[in-house]
Design an enzyme around this catalytic site. Structure first.
Site, PDB file in Angstrom:
ATOM      1  N   HIS A   1     -21.387 -12.929 -31.074  1.00 39.76           N
ATOM      2  CA  HIS A   1     -21.732 -12.178 -29.860  1.00 39.76           C
ATOM      3  C   HIS A   1     -23.255 -12.140 -29.664  1.00 39.76           C
ATOM      4  O   HIS A   1     -23.768 -12.517 -28.606  1.00 39.76           O
ATOM      5  CB  HIS A   1     -21.159 -10.763 -30.002  1.00 39.76           C
ATOM      6  CG  HIS A   1     -21.432  -9.833 -28.888  1.00 39.76           C
ATOM      7  ND1 HIS A   1     -20.419  -9.289 -28.134  1.00 39.76           N
ATOM      8  CD2 HIS A   1     -22.577  -9.290 -28.393  1.00 39.76           C
ATOM      9  CE1 HIS A   1     -20.939  -8.475 -27.226  1.00 39.76           C
ATOM     10  NE2 HIS A   1     -22.257  -8.462 -27.373  1.00 39.76           N
ATOM     11  N   GLU A   2     -23.985 -11.714 -30.678  1.00 39.43           N
ATOM     12  CA  GLU A   2     -25.441 -11.572 -30.558  1.00 39.43           C
ATOM     13  C   GLU A   2     -26.145 -12.932 -30.509  1.00 39.43           C
ATOM     14  O   GLU A   2     -27.108 -13.106 -29.762  1.00 39.43           O
ATOM     15  CB  GLU A   2     -26.000 -10.708 -31.689  1.00 39.43           C
ATOM     16  CG  GLU A   2     -25.525  -9.266 -31.668  1.00 39.43           C
ATOM     17  CD  GLU A   2     -25.878  -8.519 -30.394  1.00 39.43           C
ATOM     18  OE1 GLU A   2     -26.946  -8.788 -29.803  1.00 39.43           O
ATOM     19  OE2 GLU A   2     -25.081  -7.659 -29.970  1.00 39.43           O
TER      20      GLU A   2
ATOM     21  N   HIS B   1     -25.964 -14.177 -26.969  1.00 38.19           N
ATOM     22  CA  HIS B   1     -26.935 -13.506 -26.090  1.00 38.19           C
ATOM     23  C   HIS B   1     -28.293 -14.211 -26.195  1.00 38.19           C
ATOM     24  O   HIS B   1     -28.916 -14.566 -25.198  1.00 38.19           O
ATOM     25  CB  HIS B   1     -27.139 -12.041 -26.485  1.00 38.19           C
ATOM     26  CG  HIS B   1     -26.083 -11.090 -26.038  1.00 38.19           C
ATOM     27  ND1 HIS B   1     -25.547 -11.075 -24.773  1.00 38.19           N
ATOM     28  CD2 HIS B   1     -25.490 -10.064 -26.707  1.00 38.19           C
ATOM     29  CE1 HIS B   1     -24.657 -10.098 -24.677  1.00 38.19           C
ATOM     30  NE2 HIS B   1     -24.598  -9.474 -25.846  1.00 38.19           N
TER      31      HIS B   1
END
Length: 186
Positions: free
Chosen positions: A26-27, A30
């Protein structure tokens, strides 16, 4: 259903492993999408990484999910947010929306993959527990992060389409970070 001490420990270990996988992807995404759109802040800060240690927050990633599992609640956690300089992104607010939405979408894709594996191979025993936790955590991350409340990722999507007075209000809320989310949840 009563859980034995062994099953609680197994669930905690599985939840922490799933959290590490899910928040890392997820990170990372980003930061990667931000890099593609012109902001190298995450890269410069060493956060454009698939190393889970770079994304772990001791309370939100470790302690909070353990406490929830011990109380028989669905595991939930959060990572250290990847730094993004939204002023450096291409496509202005829409670039921010792309950076924001990619994280939750990664969790949705992980949940779909987990669901496919679960339904195709019909796991039993520990594998059934693993995939149930894997799917539930990733669905939870997707749903929670898509709430359009700052600093959650869904707020970046709303921000791209919101009029300027709403954007300013959202910026004020976002300054409070996790405290704003805690108040929102209450």
């Amino acid at each position: 259903m009563l859980m034995t001490e062994d099953s609680i420990v197994i669930r905690i270990v599985f939840a922490l492993a799933v959290l590490a996988i899910s928040i890392t992807i997820h990170e990372f995404l980003h930061g990667y999408v931000a890099l593609l759109l012109g902001d190298d802040t995450a890269h410069r800060d060493g956060r454009l990484s698939l190393n889970p240690i770079n994304h772990i927050d001791p309370f939100a990633t470790v302690l909070l999910p353990v406490i929830l599992v011990l109380f028989g609640l669905p595991p939930f956690g959060a990572a250290k947010p990847v730094p993004v300089n939204f002023a450096r992104l291409k496509f202005e607010e829409f670039g921010g929306a792309l950076v924001g939405i990619v994280g939750p979408l990664s969790n949705l894709v992980l949940a779909i993959i987990g669901g496919f594996i679960y339904s195709t191979f019909d796991p039993t025993g520990l594998w059934e527990v693993w995939w149930a936790i894997f799917i539930s955590i990733n669905v939870g991350f997707f749903v929670f992060n898509m709430i359009p409340f700052p600093p959650l990722d869904g707020s970046r999507v709303l921000y791209a389409f919101a009029p300027e007075p709403v954007q300013r209000f959202m910026e004020q809320i976002e300054r409070y970070g996790l405290a704003a989310i805690a108040v929102f949840m209450l």
